[in-house]
Design an enzyme around this catalytic site. Structure first.
Site, short mmCIF file in Angstrom:
data_model
loop_
_atom_site.label_atom_id
_atom_site.label_comp_id
_atom_site.label_asym_id
_atom_site.label_seq_id
_atom_site.Cartn_x
_atom_site.Cartn_y
_atom_site.Cartn_z
CB ALA A 1 -0.87 -0.02 1.26
CD GLU B 1 -2.59 -7.68 2.16
OE1 GLU B 1 -2.28 -6.49 1.93
OE2 GLU B 1 -3.27 -8.03 3.13
C1 3H9 Z 1 0.46 -2.40 3.33
O1 3H9 Z 1 0.69 -2.88 2.27
C2 3H9 Z 1 -0.90 -2.43 3.99
C3 3H9 Z 1 -1.83 -3.43 3.35
O2 3H9 Z 1 -1.65 -4.71 3.89
C4 3H9 Z 1 -3.27 -3.09 3.63
C5 3H9 Z 1 -3.79 -1.82 3.09
C6 3H9 Z 1 -5.27 -1.68 3.23
N1 3H9 Z 1 4.70 3.39 0.00
O3 3H9 Z 1 13.45 1.61 0.64
P1 3H9 Z 1 13.87 2.35 -0.57
C7 3H9 Z 1 9.53 4.68 -1.13
S1 3H9 Z 1 1.64 -1.57 4.22
C8 3H9 Z 1 5.21 4.58 -0.33
O4 3H9 Z 1 14.87 3.42 -0.42
P2 3H9 Z 1 14.98 -0.10 -1.64
C9 3H9 Z 1 10.60 5.02 -0.13
O5 3H9 Z 1 10.13 5.91 0.85
C10 3H9 Z 1 3.04 -1.55 3.15
N2 3H9 Z 1 6.51 4.78 -0.59
O6 3H9 Z 1 14.35 1.35 -1.73
C11 3H9 Z 1 11.66 5.63 -1.02
O7 3H9 Z 1 11.24 6.95 -1.32
P3 3H9 Z 1 12.30 8.11 -1.56
C12 3H9 Z 1 3.76 -2.84 3.16
C13 3H9 Z 1 7.32 3.73 -0.50
O8 3H9 Z 1 15.20 -0.53 -3.01
C14 3H9 Z 1 11.54 4.80 -2.29
O9 3H9 Z 1 10.23 4.20 -2.25
N3 3H9 Z 1 4.97 -2.70 2.37
C15 3H9 Z 1 6.85 2.46 -0.15
O10 3H9 Z 1 16.09 -0.12 -0.66
C16 3H9 Z 1 12.56 3.70 -2.39
O11 3H9 Z 1 12.53 2.93 -1.20
C17 3H9 Z 1 6.14 -2.35 2.95
O12 3H9 Z 1 6.22 -2.16 4.14
C18 3H9 Z 1 5.47 2.31 0.10
N4 3H9 Z 1 4.94 1.12 0.41
O13 3H9 Z 1 13.83 -1.02 -1.00
C19 3H9 Z 1 7.30 -2.23 2.01
N5 3H9 Z 1 7.89 1.60 -0.13
O14 3H9 Z 1 13.12 7.65 -2.73
C20 3H9 Z 1 8.13 -1.04 2.37
C21 3H9 Z 1 8.97 2.31 -0.47
O15 3H9 Z 1 11.49 9.31 -1.76
N6 3H9 Z 1 9.21 -0.83 1.45
N7 3H9 Z 1 8.64 3.60 -0.69
O16 3H9 Z 1 13.11 8.13 -0.28
C22 3H9 Z 1 10.38 -1.52 1.50
O17 3H9 Z 1 10.57 -2.44 2.27
C23 3H9 Z 1 11.47 -1.07 0.57
O18 3H9 Z 1 11.19 0.26 0.20
C24 3H9 Z 1 11.63 -1.91 -0.72
C25 3H9 Z 1 12.65 -1.23 -1.67
C26 3H9 Z 1 12.15 -3.31 -0.34
C27 3H9 Z 1 10.33 -2.04 -1.46
#
Ligand code: 3H9
Length: 697
Positions: A63, A105
């Site tokens: 999300a 999901e």
């Molecule tokens: C969810 O899904 C809830 C649902 O179950 C239910 C809903 C109803 N959203 O980490 P990075 C941005 S909760 C917005 O440096 P990497 C991040 O801030 C979500 N932005 O890269 C950064 O921005 P900036 C569950 C996001 O390659 C840029 O993307 N999912 C999100 O080292 C790059 O990120 C998670 O918890 C997001 N969801 O790692 C996953 N994710 O460049 C969280 C990232 O402006 N994310 N950004 O600083 C991660 O674990 C890592 O970002 C990922 C990439 C592994 C994806």
């Protein structure tokens, strides 16, 4: 047509492509676009099967976290995923990068899943104080059974494609580098085999097999120790349990209720702040993004002690050769054997292979001469805290090292500019403050001197990432950000005991707040002599630091865990602090000697004095520009000192308590307790008068 989700067709396969950089998060536009594209696919008579793929570096990573806390715009993710699952045409998800949270999901709402062998999947919502709220807690256990689903959902850990295949989360793994290609091939195969729609909601064999097992209770018991203080892991277990006790639609409702409870918990706010802050710290204000970075292909480390050895391991782990220099062969041998022992213990735990132990050991060379630093790109000095010795070392490095080599000090308190003054190249000198154990702790406090060049600053920040650390750039002052605040807290904690509290009472207030250990247990771990020698040095330089009972401990040789006795006592092979009546006597003796009549001290006073003193110091650190933003301080504390991430770091925590409340209490302590540490920071006063938060700066 949506700008972020497109539809096209190849043969009989309708392709829905998400293209929403950086990580294809499921923001409003993506949710709307997915529904539109699905509709197109369903009405496209030539499409027999639909395929969901993503552009860019990853499949949907969840999300859109930036939308949390704002009013939800329809369609919600649950609706989107249910609509995909209800599709009459089979839908395949082809995963590359990471399918996380809402992204996994979504894939679970599709009827078939294939992934590139390099892909990973996971439900990391728990790390944000949440639970998977779009069917993850109901669908995942239908594929994996209770145990695996609980493990994944309560830890948030990612699972590699092969393991996901084995666990039944995905149906196929393919080699390659293009998810569209593997997705198309897989979909073509499914069409050829005439595979029908297959909805996870209808799969019940794993659910019936695990019904009524004790797995849930066992998980809860386990979590009580592991997830201390955390709210959402327990809600995750409740939600997964609902998959086993309720029909699918009822289970979804239960998941939603629990998800909302988590969403409204203050822990979600703290953890989401920590998530973004961790990413923000890498963007250093005033340091242009395109600043050139020097290539660091080899590193020198001075000192083979605990710190030097740990630092060397970080580089060897990243495949960078390291040369450690010491004065005596014996010290080198000892240091190297500790490193080997650490690696072997990681191999025993299955974290690395035995071949990797040897590979990493082979990258670490030792030497007794600085001449071996001639060609290295970076030297990190990790000897004990003594300015004269450090200056002498830097003078020598200046002579030996090649032009352009970065000269770094791992000092935890000393003046980087003064160290740099011993060289003819202060622009190449920087602080790289690792935290003990240096091979484990994630923080790297990079300290800029007045003359440190932008290139050197950018290089050490990039290097932090390369070795798996979170780098925070801070300014030069006594103790920088972390230790400057820690020393304030330490002095206050010690004073509280002088006045009548017991060390264990102080520690309990801090562990109840969520710290993994209290101030005094931490002193025992670090060594009582560390603080003692710092105080001695400071007293020598004329500072007025009153005598305290911790000095007496050090003088009696109670140096902490390493002597099996410090503020607490320790049993062989056990790091658990045990209260020692001898210390109570020692403290009582000290009070008597000083003419202090002990008083009862409340836990609230301990909390305020230990925490507000840090917040006041943090505000001064911001005022002076030592930290650029309050989030830098938060990350230093979360990754360097175990500050509970669910409180978001000390400055975020202060915002939740209320800046005004803290300011007024600081003023009161200034009048009653007294001392420079309670002189209210001007910034704190200003924010309080304007009713603002640190987060508003
Ligand atoms: C969810 O899904 C809830 C649902 O179950 C239910 C809903 C109803 N959203 O980490 P990075 C941005 S909760 C917005 O440096 P990497 C991040 O801030 C979500 N932005 O890269 C950064 O921005 P900036 C569950 C996001 O390659 C840029 O993307 N999912 C999100 O080292 C790059 O990120 C998670 O918890 C997001 N969801 O790692 C996953 N994710 O460049 C969280 C990232 O402006 N994310 N950004 O600083 C991660 O674990 C890592 O970002 C990922 C990439 C592994 C994806």
């Amino acid at each position: 047509m949506s700008e972020v989700v497109s539809y096209d067709r190849e043969g009989a396969i309708g392709i829905i492509t998400v293209n929403y950089p950086p990580v294809n998060a499921l923001g409003h536009a993506v949710r709307t676009g997915l529904l539109e594209a699905l509709k197109q696919g369903q009405t496209d008579n030539d499409a027999k099967m639909l395929l969901v793929v993503c552009e860019g570096r990853t499949f949907v990573a969840g999300a859109d976290i930036r939308e949390f806390g704002k009013p939800m715009q329809e369609p919600g993710l649950v609706t989107v995923i249910n609509t995909f699952e209800s599709s009459d045409k089979p839908v395949v998800a082809a995963i590359h990068g990471t399918a996380l949270g809402g992204g996994l999901e979504l894939a679970l709402g599709c009827h078939y899943r294939i992934a590139l062998d390099s892909a990973r999947v996971g439900l990391p919502e728990v790390k944000l104080g949440l639970l998977p709220g779009a069917g993850g807690t109901q669908r995942l256990p239908r594929l994996t059974g209770a145990k695996k689903a609980l493990e994944m959902i309560t830890t948030g850990e990612f699972v590699k494609a092969d393991d996901a295949l084995e666990a039944g989360i995905i149906d196929a793994v393919a080699q390659g580098d293009n998810s569209r290609t593997i997705g198309l091939e897989y979909a073509a195969k499914l069409i050829a085999e005439d595979k029908p729609v297959r909805r996870v909601r209808d799969i019940t064999d794993k659910i019936s097999a695990d019904q009524g097992t004790e797995v849930f209770e066992a998980f809860r018991n386990n979590l009580t120790a592991k997830a201390r203080g955390l709210f959402s892991p327990f809600k995750c277990v409740d939600a997964v349990e609902a998959a086993f006790s309720l029909p699918f639609d009822e289970g979804m409702k239960r998941e939603r209720e629990l998800f909302i409870e988590c969403m409204e918990s203050p822990q979600r706010g703290g953890l989401v702040h920590a998530f973004f802050a961790e990413r923000e710290v890498s963007k250093v204000p005033g340091l242009p993004k395109d600043t050139p970075v020097r290539d660091v292909k080899s590193v020198g480390v001075i000192g083979a002690g605990t710190m030097g050895g740990g630092i060397a391991m970080n580089f060897a782990n990243a495949g960078i050769p390291v040369t450690i220099v010491e004065l005596k062969q014996e010290a080198l041998d000892k240091g190297l054997s500790v490193i080997r022992k650490n690696y072997e213990s990681s191999a025993k735990k299955g974290r690395i292979t035995t071949a990797q132990v040897e590979e990493r050991m082979a990258l670490i060379k030792t030497s007794l001469s600085y001449d071996d630093f001639k060609s290295v790109d970076l030297v990190i000095e990790a000897v004990f805290e003594n300015m004269d010795i450090k200056k002498q070392i830097f003078g020598q490095l200046d002579k030996v090292c090649k032009p352009g080599a970065i000269l770094a000090s791992n000092t935890s308190t000393l003046d980087i500019d003064e160290i740099a003054s011993a060289t003819s190249r202060p622009e190449d000198v920087v602080g790289m403050h690792f935290f003990s154990p240096a091979n484990v702790m994630k923080l790297l406090e990079n300290v800029r001197g007045t003359k440190t060049s932008d290139e050197v600053k950018a290089t050490v920040m990039a290097l932090a990432k390369k070795i798996g650390k979170v780098g925070v750039m801070v300014g030069n002052c006594y103790g920088f950000v972390g230790n400057r605040m820690l020393h304030r807290r330490g002095a206050e904690a010690t004073a509280l005991v002088n006045e009548g509290a017991s060390p264990q009472q102080v520690d309990k207030v801090l562990t109840d707040l969520g710290f993994p250990m209290g101030q005094f247990a931490m002193s025992d771990l670090a060594g009582i002599d560390v603080g003692y020698s710092i105080r001695k040095e400071r007293r020598k330089s004329g500072e007025d630091i009153p005598a305290n009972w911790m000095d007496t401990l050090a003088e009696e040789g109670r140096l902490g865990q390493k002597t099996m006795a410090g503020v607490y006592q320790y049993e062989e092979g056990n790091r658990k602090p045990v209260v020692d009546p001898k210390v109570d006597e020692l403290i009582a003796g000290f009070r008597k000697e000083q003419g202090i009549e002990p008083r009862a001290i409340t836990d609230q006073e301990i909390l305020e004095r230990c925490m507000y003193v840090m917040v006041n110091e943090g505000a001064k650190i911001l005022e002076e520009g030592i930290a650029d933003r309050s989030l830098d301080i938060d990350i230093v504390w979360i990754y360097g000192y175990g500050f509970p991430a669910y409180h978001g770091g000390p400055m975020f925590w202060a915002d939740q308590v209320g800046v005004k409340t803290i300011y007024e209490t600081v003023k009161r302590f200034h009048d009653t307790v007294g001392g420079d540490q309670w002189k209210p920071s001007e910034l704190l006063a200003k924010l309080a008068s304007e009713n603002k938060k640190f987060g508003d700066l």
